[in-house]
Design a protein around this motif. Structure first.
Motif, PDB file in Angstrom:
ATOM      1  N   ASP A 230      30.005  45.627  39.471  1.00  0.00           N
ATOM      2  CA  ASP A 230      29.759  44.182  39.520  1.00  0.00           C
ATOM      3  C   ASP A 230      29.383  43.799  40.950  1.00  0.00           C
ATOM      4  O   ASP A 230      30.135  44.091  41.887  1.00  0.00           O
ATOM      5  CB  ASP A 230      31.038  43.462  39.087  1.00  0.00           C
ATOM      6  CG  ASP A 230      30.862  41.962  38.926  1.00  0.00           C
ATOM      7  OD1 ASP A 230      30.003  41.373  39.631  1.00  0.00           O
ATOM      8  OD2 ASP A 230      31.601  41.369  38.120  1.00  0.00           O
ATOM      9  N   PRO A 231      28.227  43.162  41.158  1.00  0.00           N
ATOM     10  CA  PRO A 231      27.815  42.821  42.515  1.00  0.00           C
ATOM     11  C   PRO A 231      28.729  41.836  43.224  1.00  0.00           C
ATOM     12  O   PRO A 231      28.644  41.684  44.440  1.00  0.00           O
ATOM     13  CB  PRO A 231      26.403  42.229  42.320  1.00  0.00           C
ATOM     14  CG  PRO A 231      26.343  41.833  40.892  1.00  0.00           C
ATOM     15  CD  PRO A 231      27.222  42.793  40.155  1.00  0.00           C
ATOM     16  N   THR A 232      29.622  41.184  42.478  1.00  0.00           N
ATOM     17  CA  THR A 232      30.564  40.267  43.117  1.00  0.00           C
ATOM     18  C   THR A 232      31.816  40.996  43.603  1.00  0.00           C
ATOM     19  O   THR A 232      32.678  40.393  44.238  1.00  0.00           O
ATOM     20  CB  THR A 232      30.988  39.142  42.161  1.00  0.00           C
ATOM     21  OG1 THR A 232      31.704  39.698  41.048  1.00  0.00           O
ATOM     22  CG2 THR A 232      29.769  38.376  41.661  1.00  0.00           C
ATOM     23  N   GLU A 233      31.930  42.287  43.285  1.00  0.00           N
ATOM     24  CA  GLU A 233      33.069  43.087  43.715  1.00  0.00           C
ATOM     25  C   GLU A 233      32.619  44.077  44.778  1.00  0.00           C
ATOM     26  O   GLU A 233      31.670  44.844  44.565  1.00  0.00           O
ATOM     27  CB  GLU A 233      33.686  43.833  42.526  1.00  0.00           C
ATOM     28  CG  GLU A 233      34.270  42.891  41.487  1.00  0.00           C
ATOM     29  CD  GLU A 233      34.882  43.638  40.319  1.00  0.00           C
ATOM     30  OE1 GLU A 233      35.816  43.081  39.697  1.00  0.00           O
ATOM     31  OE2 GLU A 233      34.445  44.762  40.020  1.00  0.00           O
ATOM     32  N   ALA A 234      33.291  44.051  45.917  1.00  0.00           N
ATOM     33  CA  ALA A 234      32.848  44.848  47.064  1.00  0.00           C
ATOM     34  C   ALA A 234      33.182  46.319  46.892  1.00  0.00           C
ATOM     35  O   ALA A 234      34.331  46.683  46.640  1.00  0.00           O
ATOM     36  CB  ALA A 234      33.488  44.317  48.341  1.00  0.00           C
ATOM     37  N   ARG A 330      36.747  35.592  55.740  1.00  0.00           N
ATOM     38  CA  ARG A 330      36.071  36.536  54.852  1.00  0.00           C
ATOM     39  C   ARG A 330      36.703  37.914  54.996  1.00  0.00           C
ATOM     40  O   ARG A 330      36.899  38.411  56.097  1.00  0.00           O
ATOM     41  CB  ARG A 330      34.590  36.608  55.215  1.00  0.00           C
ATOM     42  CG  ARG A 330      33.746  37.406  54.246  1.00  0.00           C
ATOM     43  CD  ARG A 330      32.289  37.311  54.635  1.00  0.00           C
ATOM     44  NE  ARG A 330      31.432  38.007  53.692  1.00  0.00           N
ATOM     45  CZ  ARG A 330      30.117  38.063  53.797  1.00  0.00           C
ATOM     46  NH1 ARG A 330      29.517  37.458  54.818  1.00  0.00           N
ATOM     47  NH2 ARG A 330      29.399  38.720  52.910  1.00  0.00           N
TER      48      ARG A 330
END
Length: 389
Positions: A230-234, A330
């Motif tokens: 998932d691109p939202t998970e690093a 962040r």
């Protein structure tokens, strides 16, 4: 709440301690002189309960408050340096070639020493504070943080909460940054040996070239991030080592490669281990080769606990003002073995500004001594607030 001016008088001493440590860096668990220096300073402050030799060279010193009974809060600083040739050109540069405090652990130690001196003199808090001076933060398994936890420091010293602090280049001096939940990534390491068939570089058709196969594996691993998560998970997968032949006219029998995996999502560690093996072995077998694979779980995710994060935010805001505290920092992909202490007890890590200095682990880096009274003041105020709740 005490303001930063309260701690200006300690800055001169802390600067002297910090620069002494910077000139005399030591690596991993071999911080014998550093630990001796710290223990002697703690004793000179009138602290009686000093336990040395924990996890080889670690120290825990306990200061008893005079405001009544209460729990014990733990404050942690790291003491080790890095195997880097210094290029800061400061008068207090490392005296030991190939070793330097390139991550500011000299500053972390000096700030906790400054807080120790102040707290030992005033003791205006309930319960106790346990000052944790840790070796070997910069190495991988078993790191100093893990070994101190395994040595039972939380139980031996009845620590109920634990807090950490790290300097942050690029964040203005006098400012703090923190976030709830994952703040720094986990770190795992992998090694792959691609086993082919070597031969003369002029006759590649008679070989199973592991160099070409290794190149395909490197490219294939990139799709695990770009197309399989998932691109939202690093998730970061970096190949950082590659060893092939020692001559230009040889195709070797095997190629050794290795790298690191970073993530803020613990379950992606399982995914990475499983899929790196599947991808590399699949590519290798497609070319008639095979792989040997090793995956080592190193530092877990550094994840702040909500209640302790809110306490840290409140203390920092009251100390330097709300405008100087970023409470939604962040998360970064660097790793920090304070994570083991946060797994053992609730707590929080906070960043303190180091100003516009070179980055961490850079040969030109130096801890900013102007940050010392802010770090000292944060520690003192944290103890006096948390230990009076």
């Amino acid at each position: 709440m005490r303001n930063v001016e309260t701690f200006r008088d300690l800055q001169r001493d802390a600067t002297e301690w910090r620069r002494h440590l910077h000139e005399n860096p030591e690596l991993d668990f071999r911080v014998d002189n550093t630990a001796r220096f710290v223990a002697e300073k703690l004793a000179s402050f009138g602290i009686d309960h000093i336990q040395t030799g924990i996890a080889e060279t670690g120290i825990v010193a306990v200061i008893q408050g005079e405001a009544g009974e209460g729990p014990t809060i733990g404050l942690r600083a790291d003491m080790d340096a890095l195997p880097i040739l210094e290029a800061s050109n400061k008068p207090w540069s490392s005296k030991i070639a190939g070793k330097m405090h390139a991550c500011g652990h000299d500053g972390h130690t000096a700030m906790l020493l400054g807080a120790a001196k102040y707290l030992a003199n005033t003791r205006q808090f309930k319960g106790s504070v346990a000052l944790i001076f840790q070796p070997a933060e910069e190495i991988e398994l078993p790191s100093g943080g893990l070994k101190m936890v395994e040595a039972g420091i939380m139980e031996r010293f009845n620590i109920s909460r634990v807090f950490g602090m790290h300097n942050s280049p690029g964040l203005d001096v006098g400012k703090f940054a923190i976030c709830d939940g994952p703040m720094m990534a986990s770190q795992d390491d992998f090694n792959i040996v691609v086993k082919g068939k070597g031969g003369h570089a002029a006759a590649p058709h008679r070989t199973v070239d592991p160099v070409v196969i290794a190149a395909q594996i490197i490219l294939g691993l990139q799709t695990l991030v770009s197309r399989s998560t998932d691109p939202t998970e690093a998730l970061v997968i970096s190949v950082t080592k590659l060893k092939a032949a020692n001559a230009n006219n040889i195709i070797p029998d095997q190629v050794e490669m290795g790298g690191t995996v970073r993530t803020l999502v613990p379950r992606l560690r399982d995914f990475a281990e499983r899929q790196i093996l599947a991808s590399s072995s699949g590519i290798a077998r497609g070319f008639g080769a095979d792989v040997e694979f090793k995956y080592v779980r190193s530092v877990p995710v550094t994840s702040n606990h909500t209640e302790e994060t809110n306490l840290a935010i409140d203390v920092a805001r009251r100390f330097v003002g709300s405008a100087s505290v970023n409470d939604k920092a962040r998360a970064g992909m660097g790793a920090e073995d304070f994570a083991y202490m946060l797994q053992a007890r609730p707590g929080a890590m906070i960043y303190v500004g180091n100003g516009s200095t070179a980055g961490l682990h850079h040969p030109a880096y130096d801890f900013n001594d102007d940050a010392l009274p802010y770090g000292i003041g944060y520690w003192v105020n944290l103890v006096e607030v948390v230990q009076c709740i």
